[in-house]
Design a protein around this motif. Sequence first.
Motif, PDB file in Angstrom:
ATOM      1  N   LEU B 339       0.820  -1.214   0.000  1.00 52.78           N
ATOM      2  CA  LEU B 339       0.000   0.000   0.000  1.00 52.78           C
ATOM      3  C   LEU B 339       0.853   1.264   0.000  1.00 52.78           C
ATOM      4  N   GLU B 340       1.881   1.297   0.830  1.00 48.50           N
ATOM      5  CA  GLU B 340       2.723   2.492   0.928  1.00 48.50           C
ATOM      6  C   GLU B 340       4.162   2.002   1.045  1.00 48.50           C
ATOM      7  N   PRO B 341       4.816   1.785  -0.108  1.00 49.99           N
ATOM      8  CA  PRO B 341       6.114   1.102  -0.102  1.00 49.99           C
ATOM      9  C   PRO B 341       7.156   1.767   0.805  1.00 49.99           C
ATOM     10  N   TYR B 342       7.238   3.085   0.771  1.00 51.93           N
ATOM     11  CA  TYR B 342       8.257   3.746   1.582  1.00 51.93           C
ATOM     12  C   TYR B 342       7.994   3.535   3.074  1.00 51.93           C
ATOM     13  N   GLY B 343       6.795   3.913   3.484  1.00 51.98           N
ATOM     14  CA  GLY B 343       6.441   3.778   4.903  1.00 51.98           C
ATOM     15  C   GLY B 343       6.482   2.322   5.341  1.00 51.98           C
ATOM     16  N   GLY B 344       6.028   1.435   4.468  1.00 53.95           N
ATOM     17  CA  GLY B 344       6.020   0.015   4.794  1.00 53.95           C
ATOM     18  C   GLY B 344       7.421  -0.511   5.042  1.00 53.95           C
ATOM     19  N   ALA B 345       8.370  -0.067   4.216  1.00 54.28           N
ATOM     20  CA  ALA B 345       9.743  -0.553   4.372  1.00 54.28           C
ATOM     21  C   ALA B 345      10.392   0.052   5.615  1.00 54.28           C
ATOM     22  N   VAL B 346      10.157   1.335   5.854  1.00 51.53           N
ATOM     23  CA  VAL B 346      10.737   1.962   7.049  1.00 51.53           C
ATOM     24  C   VAL B 346      10.232   1.256   8.298  1.00 51.53           C
ATOM     25  N   THR B 347       8.909   1.091   8.388  1.00 56.60           N
ATOM     26  CA  THR B 347       8.366   0.476   9.601  1.00 56.60           C
ATOM     27  C   THR B 347       8.732  -1.003   9.666  1.00 56.60           C
ATOM     28  N   GLY B 348       8.911  -1.636   8.515  1.00 57.98           N
ATOM     29  CA  GLY B 348       9.322  -3.036   8.510  1.00 57.98           C
ATOM     30  C   GLY B 348      10.711  -3.205   9.112  1.00 57.98           C
ATOM     31  N   LEU B 349      11.631  -2.385   8.647  1.00 58.29           N
ATOM     32  CA  LEU B 349      13.006  -2.511   9.128  1.00 58.29           C
ATOM     33  C   LEU B 349      13.123  -2.039  10.581  1.00 58.29           C
ATOM     34  N   LEU B 350      12.492  -0.904  10.892  1.00 61.35           N
ATOM     35  CA  LEU B 350      12.557  -0.436  12.281  1.00 61.35           C
ATOM     36  C   LEU B 350      11.873  -1.447  13.202  1.00 61.35           C
ATOM     37  N   GLY B 351      10.849  -2.116  12.674  1.00 63.16           N
ATOM     38  CA  GLY B 351      10.124  -3.110  13.471  1.00 63.16           C
ATOM     39  C   GLY B 351      11.007  -4.296  13.815  1.00 63.16           C
ATOM     40  N   VAL B 352      11.763  -4.773  12.846  1.00 65.91           N
ATOM     41  CA  VAL B 352      12.595  -5.938  13.147  1.00 65.91           C
ATOM     42  C   VAL B 352      13.809  -5.507  13.979  1.00 65.91           C
ATOM     43  N   ASN B 353      14.252  -4.268  13.845  1.00 65.46           N
ATOM     44  CA  ASN B 353      15.267  -3.741  14.769  1.00 65.46           C
ATOM     45  C   ASN B 353      14.740  -3.802  16.211  1.00 65.46           C
ATOM     46  N   ARG B 354      13.462  -3.456  16.373  1.00 65.23           N
ATOM     47  CA  ARG B 354      12.880  -3.497  17.722  1.00 65.23           C
ATOM     48  C   ARG B 354      12.735  -4.925  18.234  1.00 65.23           C
ATOM     49  N   ASP B 355      12.496  -5.865  17.321  1.00 61.89           N
ATOM     50  CA  ASP B 355      12.479  -7.270  17.749  1.00 61.89           C
ATOM     51  C   ASP B 355      13.802  -7.621  18.420  1.00 61.89           C
ATOM     52  N   ILE B 356      14.894  -7.155  17.836  1.00 66.30           N
ATOM     53  CA  ILE B 356      16.212  -7.434  18.398  1.00 66.30           C
ATOM     54  C   ILE B 356      16.398  -6.693  19.719  1.00 66.30           C
TER      55      ILE B 356
END
Lengths: 249, 1032
Positions: B339-356
């Motif tokens: 739906l929103e490639p830029y926002g989706g990728a930013v939140t995806g990567l920051l999200g998995v950073n938070r998993d760590i």
Amino acid sequence: MTTKPQALILYGDGINCEHETKFALELVGFDTKIMLTSDLFKTPKSIEKYQLLAFPGGFSFGDEIYSGKVLALQFEQLAKDYLVKFIEQKNIVLGICNGFQVLVNLGILPDLNYEPMCQLNHNSQNKFINRWVNLSVNSKLNNPLLKNLTNFELPIRHGEGNLIIKNEKASEIILQHAALFYENDVNGSFAKIAALTNKTGNVLGMMPHPEAFVTRFQHYNWLNQQLANDQAKPYGYQIFLNAYNYFFC
Amino acid sequence: MLTVKTNNLIYATVIPDSNNQLLSANNQTPNQISFPLYFIEQNQGNLVHDKNFNTIMTNVLTNSVNDKLLLFIDDNWQNFINQWKNKNFAYLIIKHFLPGVTDTKANTIKDALKLFNCKINIACGNIYLLPKTATPNDSLNGLVKKLQYNLFNPLIEQIKVVDLNQDYQEGFLEFKLFTQSTNDNKRNYYEEINLNLKDNLLEDISKNRLLALSLPEMKNVQNYFKNTKTQVLRNKFNLPHNPTDVELEIIAQTWSEHCKHKIFNSTITCNYLDKNKQISHSKIIHSLFKEFIESPTRQLAKIKPNLLSVFSDNAGIVKFNENYSICFKVETHNSPCALEPYGGAVTGLLGVNRDIMGTGLGAKPIFNTDILCLPNPFENEPIHPKLLPSRSIINGVRKGIEDAGNKSGIPCINGSVFFHNGYRAKPLVFCGTAGIMPLTINGLESHHKYTKINDRIVMVGGRVGADGIHGATFSSIPLAENSPKSAVQIGDPLTQKRMLDFLLKARDKGLITGITDNGAGGLSSSVGEMAKITNGATIDLNLVPLKYPGLKNWEITVSESQERMTVSTDRFEELKRLAENFNVEVTDIGYFHNLGYFEVKDQTFTVALLDLNFLHDGYSDLNLTATFDHNETVHFISEIAQNDVIKPNFDKLVDLNVHDIFLELLTHPNIASKEGIVRQYDHEVQGKTIIKPFTGKNQDGPNDAACVLLSLDSQQGIAVANGYNPLMSYYDCYSMAVFSVDEAIRNALCIGTNLDEIYLLDNFSFPDPLNSATNKLGENNLKCLIATANGLKDAVLAYSTPLISGKDSMKNDYHTEQIKLSDIPTLLISAIGKIDDITKCLTSSFKNSGDLVYLLSAGSLGIASSHFQSIYNLNSDWLPELNLNQAYNLYKNLNIINQNNLIQSAHDLSEGGLAITIAECLFGENFGAVLDISLVYGKTLSNKQSYIDKLPFKNNIALCKLFGEIPGSILVSLKPKDQSKFEAILEESTYTYLGYVTAESQLIIKDNNKTIINTNTATLNHAWKTSVCNTF
């Protein structure tokens, strides 16, 4: 027996190369302290305890408005006098990448005596670039931090390293303060300038990352034995070593 | 004169100061000009005419070299517009974020303005000016449509277009920019949802509220609330008989496919039919996860003492040495990126950073990886609503990964991009991060959590907004036209970076007893999960800091607003003091207890109270059936492929010239250099990346994997690699899984990783495996899933490489009434491993002229599923095969060979096959080679004649040897003096001598004494670098 020179490394609010900068400084003999900028602004006088101040690379305040802009504003408002005094007393200020951008925004580079006349803008390709580049030292300046270096390699990792200058008059001054040049035009920078220094040579701002090449394993081709022997000397190490020697010459 | 109503807004822009003559290399005339635009809310006084205000804004918003601040006062707009009109610009466009969307620039400006004691509300936008020629004869609406997804994304941004040659529309400067605080600030505590309804109405509730709960699950909820024990408790807390909306939402998020992996844990009855279509026998799979993923790891755990925590925390944790452990996790973020490639990728990567950051007591992220599977960038597919063009997706996702990774100071060291039209339904965006932790922190083992009764529940980082509501449930259903835009977010790397710096400090000071990420499901999930440790938790929503007022209680509870972690602590005051130094907001929102329930309050009123056992285990197990025909084995074929029936391209086949095939493959976007993308990611920050994406004197030889040092002064390295083989799903999903594992492991081995210390992650991205009226392929997809799981299990056991964590995404489909698309079944395997002595590292480039070149292989020749086949649409089902046992022995021997310094380089065979592998080995040092492939794979051809006979080039088997994508194969080079020692270590059947490296940059390949390739390395290199990948 001499005591070790003290280096202060800033971090917080998006700075992100503090650890490798600390490692590099300690490798050549500095005692180091990593400090939050917010802590420094509470007691800016504490800067007097140090001989070297490092503005590491990173994305302070997310590079919003302009890269280095907001951290420079904070220094301007909260610690400028102490910083000026620090420089006048011939201590070393090293700005790397985002740190260089901060120093330019502060007007400390090319020199405090001038009106602001340059800015680090978006690369001409409009892209962030991470690659190793060939550099050459401006031999006319005899900058103490670039001693024993002529042509060498370091990585660049920036989106805004394109030095633009205000006008024809500024170009002369800027050229007089250019410490390093890129061998090729990598980002559109004026006169292929990669680093600036002040008149007295104790402030150095550079886009390439010296802290990213202080051991041979950090080179992109260290497994090539020939290269390892004749080319892959850690040039970044030399820059930090020069900083250390500066205090004992 | 233009007079406009400005609803109390001041407009400001920054334009070039024409008095200064800029000296810059950049002189081209743009066909579009853009300036920043600032909207400043004027609450009192007349700021515009305040000189001090002007000075402050100039100070903050401009540089002193070439900028000028322009405040729009009175007729300024008119002048501004005329100025551009006279320069032949035709349209002025104003762009701004929709209210509530994260505006990171505005947040930073507010930070800066604080220095001047200036507290104003500000929003950021842009002005664009388009010249006439750009858009001839367009209606304004047509223009807006054209700009959509290029200049703006309607899900997060809004534009207004002004035709400079027309009269201005009334109200063109009226914007809704800030979320308005409602006068009625007192929110309702909750809405009671009547569940005493018939089944179809229960289903309606689930559907209308986007709960993604099945009917049996709705009935479970109904029954829970009918229960007398439940009612006694509810009476005590003054709660209604029926669930509140807060409760229903918590249940829905907790039970979502995203959080509970119901398909992976379902009970599957496999019926096997005989020739008469009667069930001959049945087998029950109790859980794909337990049988095929967890069980092999448990088995391997007996011989893998370093596994510290698998499948339980936010990431898998492995002991690295006596002082440190490492953890690794890869997430998918497919739906948001669609739906929103830029926002989706930013939140995806920051999200998995938070998993760590939320693993154990909190780990420090040390590198990122990203793998993208996208539709073909050349294809002009009809654009369906919500299906973005491939180029928009990759541009947005690439930029998102750049910003999220670079601004967080985490190097992106490994990844890949794969284009195929099997990804039209949803792009697959795999974001991965590894972290490092001291084994013990303040005397505590860092891979556990120590949350205890009466610990405070602390929300750390960003504030809660309406953004990101229903992310968990939304990703658990197919993409459709009515997909919610609230699930889309932008992300704010700066806020997260501050939080990361702070949390590591707090961890080391012993201020954290437990930590987890606020991801899918928001507080309801993070607190609900942590509550299991003590058996209860209570939070007060009234304490939760909000981005803006007006949120309902259920929204606050499930909002997935980014950059937040949940922490438990017994020293809140110290934690708060520390946080202030880091510019991080921390809020005490409740406490943990052992009362057996999760309670949500709004001040003194309880708005949700759920039994923890019910909340975590009350969902319904899925029961699925898979029926296998008598001739079907576990090697199962995806029927998704039927959309893309292979039609042989006879025109292309007429004169198949080996040189042309070679060059065409080198430029294929899946094979060509990704340098254009890779160099926009910082892959060296933290200073520890010692095997980088590219090597060789020209920095252009591609490496198979990457390695970071454990620490800057360490001699040990952490390797990361990945493998996937989706084209194989069209033939055999079992082999797809086996080959994916094999490729990840080969990639890791090729930089010198120790096979005994490789750990894997599995990421399944599959089309919906549940049959329904709208999904006729459900059962086929399920059978593919079973086959893939079988292959995965066999491969990880054969290689003794345990899976330590993983993720599954099961709804990669797109449904509308007109069209139904599904992704090709894809399994990504990510490998993390140990290099004990970094001086034993390897790279892919040939190192010295005169070195000998060998092909090592445990695979057999085949042509199906190769890029050669797909380019020329060859109709062949001659599949390559892999002997797993032989491969294991080969890889062990490769480790021994490398430990004895007997090889100079190693590079695996993957997309494009042997010819491409050879070419890539030449690039780094610009070498040549003289090679003979006559004997290559010769021993594997004995019973393949029937396949060969069907090929249009049956007399030219060399094409298959050069371009077949054979698993288990690695090309190595060695010094002539090491030849006998090298051969002595290997089984004879696994190596073939090919020839030698030359200083002359010419590649000569012979087959049966005939030269079939004779070409300059520079020609190959040029083709390989000329690719669509360099345009992103």
